[in-house]
Design an enzyme around this catalytic site. Structure first.
Site, PDB file in Angstrom:
ATOM      1  N   ASP A  50      -1.192   6.876   6.122  1.00  0.00           N
ATOM      2  CA  ASP A  50      -2.295   5.992   5.749  1.00  0.00           C
ATOM      3  C   ASP A  50      -2.483   5.011   6.912  1.00  0.00           C
ATOM      4  OD1 ASP A  50      -4.011   4.097   4.764  1.00  0.00           O
ATOM      5  OD2 ASP A  50      -2.852   3.644   2.958  1.00  0.00           O
ATOM      6  N   TRP A  57       0.828  -1.213   0.000  1.00  0.00           N
ATOM      7  CA  TRP A  57       0.000   0.000   0.000  1.00  0.00           C
ATOM      8  C   TRP A  57       0.855   1.252   0.000  1.00  0.00           C
ATOM      9  CZ3 TRP A  57      -4.489  -0.190  -1.936  1.00  0.00           C
ATOM     10  CH2 TRP A  57      -5.220  -1.363  -1.845  1.00  0.00           C
ATOM     11  N   LYS A  67     -12.117  -1.059   6.894  1.00  0.00           N
ATOM     12  CA  LYS A  67     -11.304  -2.083   7.564  1.00  0.00           C
ATOM     13  C   LYS A  67     -11.556  -2.095   9.075  1.00  0.00           C
ATOM     14  CE  LYS A  67      -8.440  -3.140   4.100  1.00  0.00           C
ATOM     15  NZ  LYS A  67      -9.095  -2.256   3.154  1.00  0.00           N
TER      16      LYS A  67
HETATM   17  C1  LIG Z   1      -3.335   0.323   4.090  1.00  0.00           C
HETATM   18  C2  LIG Z   1      -4.324   0.504   2.992  1.00  0.00           C
HETATM   19  N1  LIG Z   1      -4.326   1.653   2.298  1.00  0.00           N
HETATM   20  C3  LIG Z   1      -5.191   1.864   1.304  1.00  0.00           C
HETATM   21  C4  LIG Z   1      -6.111   0.921   0.932  1.00  0.00           C
HETATM   22  C5  LIG Z   1      -7.075   1.211  -0.194  1.00  0.00           C
HETATM   23  O1  LIG Z   1      -8.286   1.533   0.370  1.00  0.00           O
HETATM   24  P1  LIG Z   1      -9.597   1.853  -0.477  1.00  0.00           P
HETATM   25  O2  LIG Z   1     -10.108   0.539  -0.957  1.00  0.00           O
HETATM   26  O3  LIG Z   1     -10.501   2.530   0.516  1.00  0.00           O
HETATM   27  O4  LIG Z   1      -9.203   2.739  -1.610  1.00  0.00           O
HETATM   28  C6  LIG Z   1      -6.173  -0.294   1.626  1.00  0.00           C
HETATM   29  C7  LIG Z   1      -7.153  -1.319   1.251  1.00  0.00           C
HETATM   30  O5  LIG Z   1      -7.006  -2.482   1.496  1.00  0.00           O
HETATM   31  C8  LIG Z   1      -5.249  -0.508   2.685  1.00  0.00           C
HETATM   32  O6  LIG Z   1      -5.257  -1.656   3.363  1.00  0.00           O
END
Ligand SMILES: Cc1ncc(COP(=O)(O)O)c(C=O)c1O
Length: 240
Positions: A175, A100, A199
């Site tokens: 994030d 990510w 999540k």
């Molecule tokens: C740490 C992290 N950042 C970003 C995301 C992306 O999130 P979204 O699906 O809300 O765009 C995720 C999704 O699994 C994630 O686990």
């Protein structure tokens, strides 16, 4: 039958929450309609969004000089919205300890082809399959940079940061999608915190952004929907 869902998201919701939603699904707060049919300009929805903000402020002990935004487009939209609002004409560092974090950096590089800013890979553990948190020399960080982006928990690899790194005075943008509210971070240690709700908090569809007021953009950016100052001024209701 009960299903135990251990996947990273959408997360399990507490049964009492689901039961309350079920009980109120035909007539929310004596409005005569379900919560899904309410106008975002109604007094009922106004109370809902204000209560959500106030509860989040309480749970995370969010200082008054931080705005709380409830936005659309997932945490992934923040990969572009952050540099767009914060990094114009500046350097922005990326600490990459998982898939990510790499996505955030890759999106920043893509955006830098059309918007003037300089995304820099501060450290990466990709060569070792993201099996650790890579270290870096904080004195190498330009103190004039816009931010250092970290991912507090890389959902896929599980590389997590509990103690924030020294960033030479540069604001940390984090994030926190997969450990928001599970780890008690001190909000005042961050310039900006963001997380997709699905999540750790609730159902998919909303993304939380907590931003220190002095980091709000001075100039309008590409699009009003992607503009933190405009969204903050409209209590996140632009385009809702
Ligand atoms: C740490 C992290 N950042 C970003 C995301 C992306 O999130 P979204 O699906 O809300 O765009 C995720 C999704 O699994 C994630 O686990």
């Amino acid at each position: 039958m009960t299903i135990y869902n251990f996947s990273a998201g959408p997360a399990v919701l507490p049964q009492e929450v689901l039961k309350k939603a079920q009980a109120e699904s035909l007539n929310y707060a004596q409005s005569g309609m379900s919560v899904m049919e309410l106008s975002h300009r109604s007094k009922e929805f106004d109370a809902i969004i204000k209560a959500a903000e106030s509860l989040l402020r309480e749970l995370m002990d969010i200082p008054d000089n931080y705005k709380v935004l409830f936005l659309q487009g997932g945490a992934s939209t923040q990969f572009s919205m952050i540099p767009l609002n914060l990094a114009k004409g500046k350097k922005a560092y990326y600490h990459v300890a998982g898939s990510w974090g790499k996505k955030a950096y890759t999106e920043a590089v893509k955006l830098s082809q059309t918007i003037d800013f300089d995304p820099i890979l501060l450290a990466s553990s990709e060569a070792e399959n993201f099996d650790h948190i890579p270290s870096f020399d904080s004195s190498a960080i330009d103190p004039e940079a816009a931010y250092v982006h970290i991912t507090t928990n890389n959902t896929i690899e599980g590389t997590a940061i509990y103690d924030l790194p020294d960033t030479n005075g540069v604001p940390i943008v984090a994030d926190t999608s997969s450990n928001i509210l599970a780890v008690a971070y001190n909000v005042a240690d961050f310039g900006l915190i963001y997380a997709g709700a699905q999540k750790n908090i609730g159902p998919a569809g909303v993304t939380i952004v907590i931003i220190r007021e002095d980091l709000l953009n001075d100039e309008p950016v590409l699009s009003s929907m992607l503009d933190y100052r405009i969204q903050a001024g409209m209590f996140s209701l632009l385009g809702a």
